[in-house]
Structure formats: C-alpha cells, structure tokens
Write a protein that holds these residues in place. Structure first.
Motif, short mmCIF file in Angstrom:
data_model
loop_
_atom_site.label_atom_id
_atom_site.label_comp_id
_atom_site.label_asym_id
_atom_site.label_seq_id
_atom_site.Cartn_x
_atom_site.Cartn_y
_atom_site.Cartn_z
N VAL A 1 1.00 -1.21 -0.02
CA VAL A 1 -0.09 0.03 0.13
C VAL A 1 0.98 1.15 -0.13
O VAL A 1 1.77 1.26 0.96
CB VAL A 1 -0.92 -0.17 1.15
N LEU A 2 0.42 2.16 -0.86
CA LEU A 2 1.08 3.53 -0.75
C LEU A 2 0.37 4.57 -0.17
O LEU A 2 -0.61 5.11 -0.79
CB LEU A 2 1.45 3.89 -2.39
N PRO A 3 0.74 5.03 1.18
CA PRO A 3 -0.06 6.02 1.96
C PRO A 3 0.15 7.16 1.12
O PRO A 3 1.36 7.72 0.85
CB PRO A 3 0.58 5.71 3.25
N TYR A 4 -1.00 7.85 0.91
CA TYR A 4 -0.85 9.20 0.26
C TYR A 4 -1.84 10.26 0.95
O TYR A 4 -3.07 9.74 1.45
CB TYR A 4 -1.52 8.98 -1.18
N ASP A 5 -1.40 11.31 1.00
CA ASP A 5 -1.92 12.48 1.72
C ASP A 5 -2.35 13.31 0.56
O ASP A 5 -1.68 14.21 -0.02
CB ASP A 5 -0.92 13.04 2.50
#
Length: 203
Positions: free
Chosen positions: A56-60
């Motif tokens: 998973v790529l955490p994206y803000d």
C-alpha cells in the motif's frame, strides 16, 4: 487471440516438495497445450511457493505527499549499490485475513500510520516464471503530518525508517532509479495517471 487457454489446458504430472520452511520450494513436472496445437512434452520447473502479499502506498491528498519506508533488503545486497530500499508499506497474508486488513495493520506496524479508505490499484504476479506470489496493491489515504521515525517489530528483526516525500520528489526518485522495486514503481506511476481523480475524491 489472447486468452485462448484455460485451466484444463495444462496437466501436473508430479509435484515434489523440495524444501519446507516459512517459504516452500516445489519441483513441478507438467505439460501444457501449445499454440501450434496439442499437448507439449513434460517439462520440469522449480516453483517458489510464497504467501500472497499486500502493498500500500500511503497518500496524503491535502499535502500531495506520499509516505515511503526504507529498510535493508537481502535480495538487493549483491546487485544494488545501496540495499536499503525505498518501498511501500507491505506485508504477507499469512493468517486468516483479508488483504485490506493486512494493509491497515502493516501501515500501523511499519509506519505508525492510521490509513483511511483504500483505493484498489491492481492484483499482479511479480515473478510468475518461478513464484506463485500474488500482490494486492492499494493506495491508502493518510494524514502525513508528523509521520516519520523508525518503526517495525523488533521480534521480526524489522528496522524501518519512515520518509514523507512530495509526490513530485517521489516521481523524480523513480526517474533517477533511487526507487527501484516493482510495487513502488507501479503504485507511483498509477498515481501519476490517476492523481486528479484520487485527489478529487479524497479532498
């Protein structure tokens, strides 16, 4: 025509258990239908049997930033100038868990992040010539404010450093080869193609 073959078009003649540990290695004797027609000869292939993985790529979306982790990778030590790789949060499905549960759990363990909604990107085989691993890939909404530090489970030998990068800097790291692993490249390039839609939905 693509997709002309199905499960019935191959036959496993014999399957040997060569190694059993956390991972497994099997030797498979099989034959499969050929494009010219008819079944081919029996061939022998070693198969690395792995748990399926979740990345998973955490994206803000508010800051247009991603959270990546850095850790030592034994598979890169002989072929990379630097075997500490910038990667996605990731873990194996080795219990009775759904992929989404693994994504949320690993984000907390590896990056001390609480993820919001997950955006499914893809399910893919990273090395189907010799491994049966299937990767479930997601983008995960997060708040990157205050993210950082060193995390991981000491009992598993994890020593994981958390980095917050602007999306632009992360893409530059792909271009210049600092990010050199498949899941990270796929996720970031997918986000590059779909970023406007993701930000529109998550802002």
């Amino acid at each position: 025509m693509w997709g002309m073959f199905m499960q019935r078009d191959f036959e496993v003649v014999e399957r040997e258990a060569c190694f059993r540990g956390f991972y497994k290695l099997d030797r498979v004797h099989l034959r499969h239908r050929q494009f010219a027609g008819g079944m081919g000869p029996v061939i022998r292939r070693e198969l690395f049997v792995r748990h399926d993985a979740v990345c998973v790529l955490p994206y803000d979306p508010q800051r247009d930033a991603v959270v990546l982790i850095e850790q030592f990778r034994v598979g890169a030590m002989d072929k990379a100038e630097n075997p500490w790789l910038l990667e996605l949060v990731a873990g194996l499905i080795d219990k009775d868990e759904e992929p989404e549960e693994v994504a949320h759990r690993e984000a907390q363990e590896e990056a001390d992040l609480v993820l919001g909604p997950l955006w499914p990107v893809s399910r893919y085989f990273p090395s189907p010539g010799g491994s049966d691993e299937l990767v479930h890939l997601y983008i995960g909404r997060c708040d990157s404010e205050g993210a950082g530090g060193v995390h991981g489970l000491p009992e598993e030998g994890e020593d994981i450093k958390v980095h917050v990068m602007s999306f632009a800097d992360a893409m530059q790291a792909v271009r210049d080869g600092r990010i050199n692993n498949a899941a990270s490249i796929i996720a970031l390039q997918w986000l590059a193609l779909n970023r406007d839609e993701v930000r529109g939905m998550w802002k």
